[in-house]
Each structure stands twice: as C-alpha cells, then as structure tokens.
Design an enzyme around this catalytic site. Structure first.
Site, short mmCIF file in Angstrom:
data_model
loop_
_atom_site.label_atom_id
_atom_site.label_comp_id
_atom_site.label_asym_id
_atom_site.label_seq_id
_atom_site.Cartn_x
_atom_site.Cartn_y
_atom_site.Cartn_z
N HIS A 94 -9.41 11.18 6.55
CA HIS A 94 -8.84 12.18 5.64
C HIS A 94 -10.00 12.97 5.06
O HIS A 94 -11.01 12.39 4.66
CB HIS A 94 -8.06 11.50 4.53
N ARG A 151 -5.94 17.16 9.85
CA ARG A 151 -6.99 16.35 9.24
C ARG A 151 -8.17 16.11 10.18
O ARG A 151 -9.31 16.04 9.72
CB ARG A 151 -6.40 15.01 8.79
N ARG A 173 -2.33 12.14 13.37
CA ARG A 173 -1.08 12.22 12.60
C ARG A 173 -1.11 13.39 11.64
O ARG A 173 -2.11 13.63 10.98
CB ARG A 173 -0.86 10.93 11.80
N ASN A 187 4.06 12.82 7.67
CA ASN A 187 4.92 12.19 8.68
C ASN A 187 4.99 10.67 8.51
O ASN A 187 5.95 10.04 8.94
CB ASN A 187 4.43 12.52 10.09
N LEU A 196 -8.20 8.48 -2.48
CA LEU A 196 -7.70 9.70 -1.85
C LEU A 196 -7.36 10.77 -2.88
O LEU A 196 -6.71 10.49 -3.88
CB LEU A 196 -6.44 9.37 -1.04
N HIS A 202 0.81 -1.22 0.00
CA HIS A 202 0.00 0.00 0.00
C HIS A 202 0.84 1.27 0.00
O HIS A 202 0.35 2.34 -0.37
CB HIS A 202 -0.95 0.00 1.20
N GLU A 257 -3.57 15.54 0.10
CA GLU A 257 -3.44 16.83 0.76
C GLU A 257 -2.58 17.79 -0.04
O GLU A 257 -2.68 19.02 0.12
CB GLU A 257 -2.83 16.60 2.15
N GLN A 306 -7.85 7.99 11.96
CA GLN A 306 -7.82 9.23 11.20
C GLN A 306 -8.71 9.17 9.96
O GLN A 306 -8.59 8.25 9.15
CB GLN A 306 -6.40 9.56 10.75
N HIS A 344 -8.58 6.76 6.78
CA HIS A 344 -7.30 6.81 6.07
C HIS A 344 -6.15 6.14 6.82
O HIS A 344 -5.32 5.48 6.20
CB HIS A 344 -6.94 8.28 5.81
N PHE A 388 2.15 21.12 4.24
CA PHE A 388 1.18 20.07 4.49
C PHE A 388 0.38 20.42 5.74
O PHE A 388 0.82 21.21 6.57
CB PHE A 388 1.87 18.71 4.64
N SER A 429 0.70 3.63 -2.99
CA SER A 429 -0.41 4.54 -3.29
C SER A 429 -0.27 5.90 -2.61
O SER A 429 -1.08 6.80 -2.85
CB SER A 429 -1.74 3.90 -2.85
N GLU A 484 0.62 9.57 -1.99
CA GLU A 484 0.75 10.59 -3.02
C GLU A 484 1.55 11.81 -2.59
O GLU A 484 2.45 12.26 -3.28
CB GLU A 484 -0.66 11.03 -3.47
#
Length: 599
Positions: free
Chosen positions: A233, A286, A389, A393, A243, A45, A246, A231, A354, A117, A48, A50
């Site tokens: 997103h 988030r 989070r 990070n 997604l 994963h 961000e 979390q 997320h 971010f 993926s 970004e």
C-alpha cells in the site's frame, strides 16, 4: 485427550469467518457450527479496515465496469467467471449488511454515499466514515449472536488440520488460557484466518496475521495459488506501518515529493484534473503507486527519515470540516502516532506490505481439492484479485465468498458421517509433537525472535516491490537455512497459561512455510505483472504466464510449482491504461473473447 465435535468448523472470526458462520446457520439451522479464533472476534483484523467496500449502487455505474476495472487492475490474472459473480453479489451483500444494522455513510438526500477508490473509474466504494471495517465487524458479530447453533472458541489457536484419506475431519487447537490441547472434529472446515503480512518486517497487518491458515492448508496437501503477488500500500506511516487509508486520496489528497511536486503525473497515471474520479493520479492502482515511489526514491526526490525514505500526503486543502466528517480516524492516527495534525501539516508516508493476492486455492464456492476443506477471505485465492487487488474489493470479497463458502460447507456437512478414531489418533500425535518439540524440549540454541527477524529481512530483500533472480535465489537459500535452524528452537516459557512464546514459535513455523512459497513462486514467474515486478524480466508475458502459479509442499518439506490457465470469459488481455486514456464507458471496454472460453 479431550475432544469436541461439530458439523461445520470456522477457523478465524473476522469478516469472512462470521459471514460464513451466518450463511451456514441459515442454510441448515440443525447443524452445529463452531467459530475458532485465536483472538476475540472483535479483535480480528477486519476491524482495522478503514476505506470501504466496493459494490455497484449508482446509476452511472454498471456491473461490467466494476468487473473490467477489477480484471484490468489485476493485470488480467483474475478468473473472469469469479469476478462476474463477485460484482453481481457484492451489492446484495452490502445491502444485507445494512439490514443487519451497518451504519453506512449517507448523502444529504438519504442515499448510500460512495467514494472513489484507486484503480476504479466510478464512485462505488461504500463507507462508514473511515472506520468501515470496525462497523462491518460489529454488525456481523452482533448478527451471529442470534443464531443458537453457533458456538465460539475464543482465544484458541489451531495447530493442525486432521486429514484422513483426502478428507479433512477437523483440527487440533490449543486453548490459550489454559494451554489445553484438544481435538475439534468437524465434517467441514472453513479457513478464514486472513493474510500473512507479518512475514515482512514493515506491514499494516496486525501481529495475528502470520499466514496460519495458508500454512495449515499447505501442510495438509492443498495448493497455494499466486503467492508471488504481494501488495504494497503506498501510504503507510513510516515508523509503525499504520495505514493511512486510500480514502484520504479518494477525498482529494495529494502525494508530493520533497519538492512539493505531484510526481505521479510523471508515471502514466494522468495529469492534475478538476475531477479526480475519472483521471487517476493519486487514485491509480496500488502497485503502480508503490512502484512510482521507488522510482522517485532512486531519483533522490524523497525525504530521508530514521525509518526510511518518505514522500508527503497533503490533505490540508480539504479543510477541517471534510477531514472531521469523512476522515476522522486518519486525523486521530496522525495526532496519536505522528504528533501532527493533517488539517495543518503534511503526513509522511511510504509503501508498506498490506495484502496477499495469493492464498489457498479454491473454486468459486470456497472449496479446495481436499474434501471438506474450504477457505474464504484473504487466506483464500478464488482469483478475483489477480496480480493486484483494487482497494475496497477485499471487504466485499469477505462477504460474497464468506457467504458462498458457508453455504457450500453446510450442504456438504449435512451429507457426511462424523470423524472416526483415525482423527483422534492424529490429534494425539499432534499433542505429542507440540510437547516434544516445544514444551518439553531439552537443549536447543535458536530463538524465535532471531529467526523471525532474519526471515523478514531475507524476504524483504528478495521479494519486495522489485525482484530479480540473484536476490530471489539468495532468499530461497536463506529461508532453507532458517527452516533447518527452526528445528533447534528453544523456549524459555514452559508454562501452559497464555504461553505467548509458544504461540510465537508456532506462528514462526507457519511464516517460514509461507515465506518459502512466496519466494519460490516469484523465482518461477519470469515476467513482470502487477505487484510482481522482475527487473530481469520487465515485460508481461501473456504467452507463457497468463496462468496461476500453484505451489505444493513435497513430503521432504520443499516445494514444487505448477501452473493453471486463467479463466477468460469476455475480456481479452490488453494494456493497463490509466489517466486520460482510460475507457470511460462499457462501450469502450474491449470484449474480444467469446463467453465461456478459457485462456
């Protein structure tokens, strides 16, 4: 029963797993290292991801600022000693990745490009356009190929940790291609299996992210930490959950309600400013953005769709040149999955599960209380993410703590003896269980898909963006019922070759354990902090809950929850402030606690 043996065994072939394998091989080239992954590593994963990876590199930034943003963004539930180590080592790891060939985006003068971010008040997120995880994983995978001691078990599914007298001696795994059940013994095991987003019905996570590693450790006697912190997103596509990074907001995208109004200015996240880096709004954390969406929805300011309420993400003002150079994947996703062009049209988005801040409880070197068991990446909770989070990070965390766990496991394995016959006896018991409970079982009435769907609905209703006692208790009761019904599950496919129904059944068992741990931890934490928002306890309670939750699995399959104090070194807990009131320099960062003090 077949068996193979190695010194260090990695479960999971994503960013953390491959970085740990490289670190172990560099520590001791004589060790035999194995990477077991239920998918080909390049399908992990991490590919993926970004937006980018955080690390201080510019002169107007500092390690203290990165640490403070992380700790305050995590609502002071982060262990500050771990955060300080993380922010120090992150730039070194990102530079090392560049030396191995990662094509970071560049400024016109050739320097590393960084973007802002969410929750960070400086530009410190390294990126490779908007395909950062893709390039990072390629780089790590290609680097592993030069280390002869690294053996790969591609498309093998781990079902159990072998534990003898408090020490982990390896795993039992199924070769998916043949259905062969085999023991793989090892002197040290590192779990790097990622998160558990598929416990929820609407998630950015791939189908492989079912909490396998968390449940493996939980069943073996290790504790899970801070599992209530899930979390969301704020920008997922409404039908697929894919997604929209961000980075789209980092480049200047706006979130608009149904009236075309930038509604985040109404939620203590700042006002529209010419410099979006220092004045949060769309670059708020988030948890706050996802909670603001719920508030807008309750006020009737969202748009109704067949797949739930949405708001709009507006990139049109950025122009085609910026979108094509810095957000090409975002445009590709919108064209393919929404049939719209963000250069000209608004993107419908809604919050989507997320990331797990919680996971297997570890120390700063990835070690768990079980001798020989380590964990790194999203499966682990070394406590740098706290209650929320910060974006970018996580990729750096995979590198920093993957490397630390790999080194620590290699040093540990070099001093251990090989597993004895007790490990093989346990492995044979696991083979018999798999055959009796699934492959050779007669009767049974329950279906994998039915129980999975009911589990997802139950946890979404009880442990979503906002929680309260009644719904959490109902969720806990429903999950108990589903665990009972799971014992009566039946498979139509009894074959051995690529039996995806068997894999789905085993993953469902893991997900039920993880779902229970999330709900139980959420029930016990009677406060609101970060991603855990209790409508019946809306205030943060540092007096009673400046502590990590630890959930243990009892012999009867139920759980118990304990608490461990958060480690505070330099920064005393304070109010989370964004927008115009946020501190702009290290001198304004509160440092009221003497170094080394535990809170």
């Amino acid at each position: 029963m077949d068996a193979s043996s190695h010194d260090v065994l990695l479960v999971g072939g994503g960013g953390a797993g491959l970085r740990a394998a490289i670190a172990a091989a560099e520590v001791n080239p004589k060790l035999s290292i194995a990477v077991v992954s239920k998918v080909y590593p390049m399908r992990s994963h991490t590919v993926s991801a970004e937006g980018g990876a955080a690390g201080v590199v510019k002169g107007d930034d500092s390690l203290d600022e990165h640490a403070y943003d992380t700790i305050s963004g995590g609502d002071w539930l982060c262990d500050q000693d771990a955060v300080e180590a993380f922010v120090k080592e992150a730039p070194q790891e990102l530079l090392q990745l560049e030396r191995w060939g990662c094509p970071w985006s560049r400024e016109p003068d050739g320097h590393i490009a960084v973007r802002a971010f969410g929750g960070m008040k400086r530009r410190r997120t390294w990126f490779a356009a908007d395909k950062t995880g893709f390039h990072m994983l390629h780089t790590l995978f290609q680097t592993t190929l030069k280390f002869d001691p690294i053996t790969r078990y591609d498309e093998w599914f781990v079902t159990k940790l072998l534990v003898d007298d408090g020490r982990v001696d390896g795993v039992v795994a199924i070769e998916l291609m043949s259905g062969k059940i085999q023991a793989i013994t090892a002197k040290a095991v590192i779990l790097c299996t990622g998160g558990c987003g598929r416990v929820f019905p609407f998630t950015t996570n791939a189908n492989i992210k079912n909490g396998d590693g968390m449940a493996l450790a939980y069943r073996a006697g290790a504790s899970l930490k801070d599992m209530e912190f899930v979390q969301y997103h704020p920008t997922g596509l409404p039908f697929t959950g894919i997604l929209i990074t961000e980075a789209a907001r980092a480049e200047g995208g706006y979130l608009l309600n149904k009236d075309g109004y930038r509604y985040l200015q109404d939620y203590n996240l700042g006002k529209p400013q010419p410099n979006p880096v220092m004045r949060s709004m769309e670059l708020g954390p988030r948890d706050r953005l996802s909670q603001a969406f719920v508030m807008e929805d309750q006020k009737g300011r969202t748009l109704a769709t067949p797949y739930g309420s949405v708001v709009h993400l507006d990139l049109r003002h950025l122009g085609e040149k910026i979108i094509n150079s810095k957000l090409p994947f975002v445009r590709e996703l919108c064209l393919k999955y929404q049939n719209l062009d963000p250069v000209k049209e608004l993107i419908p988005v809604r919050p989507v599960v997320h990331y797990m801040m919680g996971g297997v409880s570890t120390d700063m070197n990835g070690a768990t209380p079980l001798a020989g068991l380590y964990a790194a990446g999203e499966v682990a909770c070394v406590s740098i993410n706290g209650a929320n989070r910060l974006g970018s990070n996580s990729l750096s965390e995979c590198l920093v703590f993957g490397a630390r766990a790999g080194k620590a496991a290699a040093l540990y394995a070099a001093e251990q003896k090989a597993a004895d016959d007790k490990a093989m006896a346990q492995a044979n018991d696991e083979r018999k269980r798999l055959e009796a409970q699934f492959l050779h079982k007669q009767g049974g009435r329950e279906r994998v898909a039915t129980i999975r769907e009911q589990m997802q609905k139950a946890i979404e209703k009880s442990a979503g963006i906002y929680r309260e006692e009644t719904s959490l208790a109902e969720g806990a009761n429903k999950l108990f019922e589903l665990q009972e019904r799971y014992q009566d599950i039946v498979l139509d496919d009894r074959s051995r070759t690529f039996n995806t129904e068997l894999e789905g059944a085993l993953e469902l068992g893991f997900m039920l354990d993880v779902a229970e741990s999330i709900v139980q931890c959420a029930l016990h934490r009677t406060e609101s902090r970060g991603a855990h928002q209790r409508t019946d306890f809306p205030a943060r309670d540092d007096e009673n809950f400046l502590a990590h939750s630890l959930v243990f699995r009892k012999p009867d399959g139920s759980s118990r929850v304990e608490y461990l104090p958060v480690k505070v070194t330099r920064w005393a807990p304070g109010e989370r402030v964004y927008g115009e009131q946020a501190p702009e320099s290290p001198q304004q960062i509160p440092q009221a606690v003497p170094a080394g003090r535990a809170g």
